[in-house]
Design a protein around this motif. Structure first.
Motif, short mmCIF file in Angstrom:
data_model
loop_
_atom_site.label_atom_id
_atom_site.label_comp_id
_atom_site.label_asym_id
_atom_site.label_seq_id
_atom_site.Cartn_x
_atom_site.Cartn_y
_atom_site.Cartn_z
N MET A 170 0.84 -1.17 0.00
CA MET A 170 0.00 0.00 0.00
C MET A 170 0.89 1.25 0.00
O MET A 170 1.90 1.29 0.69
CB MET A 170 -0.90 0.01 1.23
N SER A 171 0.49 2.21 -0.74
CA SER A 171 1.22 3.47 -0.81
C SER A 171 0.35 4.59 -0.26
O SER A 171 -0.82 4.69 -0.60
CB SER A 171 1.59 3.75 -2.26
N ILE A 172 0.93 5.40 0.61
CA ILE A 172 0.22 6.54 1.18
C ILE A 172 0.88 7.80 0.61
O ILE A 172 2.09 7.99 0.79
CB ILE A 172 0.29 6.54 2.71
N PRO A 173 0.11 8.62 -0.10
CA PRO A 173 0.70 9.83 -0.67
C PRO A 173 1.38 10.68 0.41
O PRO A 173 0.83 10.88 1.49
CB PRO A 173 -0.50 10.57 -1.27
N GLY A 174 2.58 11.14 0.10
CA GLY A 174 3.31 11.98 1.03
C GLY A 174 4.30 11.23 1.90
O GLY A 174 5.11 11.83 2.58
N ILE A 175 4.25 9.89 1.89
CA ILE A 175 5.24 9.10 2.62
C ILE A 175 6.32 8.69 1.63
O ILE A 175 6.04 8.06 0.62
CB ILE A 175 4.63 7.87 3.32
N HIS A 176 7.55 9.07 1.92
CA HIS A 176 8.65 8.87 0.99
C HIS A 176 9.48 7.63 1.31
O HIS A 176 9.95 6.96 0.40
CB HIS A 176 9.55 10.11 0.98
N ALA A 185 -1.96 12.53 9.01
CA ALA A 185 -3.35 12.12 9.28
C ALA A 185 -3.71 10.87 8.47
O ALA A 185 -4.36 9.95 8.99
CB ALA A 185 -4.31 13.26 8.96
N ALA A 186 -3.28 10.81 7.21
CA ALA A 186 -3.55 9.64 6.38
C ALA A 186 -2.83 8.41 6.92
O ALA A 186 -3.38 7.31 6.92
CB ALA A 186 -3.14 9.92 4.93
N TYR A 187 -1.61 8.60 7.38
CA TYR A 187 -0.86 7.48 7.95
C TYR A 187 -1.54 6.97 9.23
O TYR A 187 -1.72 5.77 9.40
CB TYR A 187 0.58 7.90 8.26
N ASP A 188 -1.94 7.88 10.10
CA ASP A 188 -2.61 7.48 11.34
C ASP A 188 -3.88 6.68 11.07
O ASP A 188 -4.22 5.78 11.84
CB ASP A 188 -2.93 8.70 12.20
#
Length: 64
Positions: A1-7, A36-39
């Motif tokens: 899974m990829s979360i936008p903004g996590i590098h 917030a998306a990561y949490d």
């Protein structure tokens, strides 16, 4: 899974075995807006469910 903004996600084991040291450091390089998306993400919740009870204490350190 990829979360936008996590590098990048990295982990580092402690090289000194002392009781007052943490064993592991997990570093997540992310944009501030990605927190917030990561949490709320499934991988984060799954990690907490799997490993949360095994962690005696933790330190959260935010920086820019």
């Amino acid at each position: 899974m990829s979360i936008p903004g996590i590098h990048e996600v990295t982990y580092t084991f402690n090289c000194i075995d002392r009781p007052n040291r943490y064993d592991l450091m997990i570093t997540i390089d992310m944009d501030e807006e990605a927190l917030a998306a990561y949490d709320a993400s499934d991988p984060h919740h799954e990690w907490k469910e799997t490993f949360g009870d095994l962690i005696e204490k933790k330190a959260i350190f935010d920086y820019q």
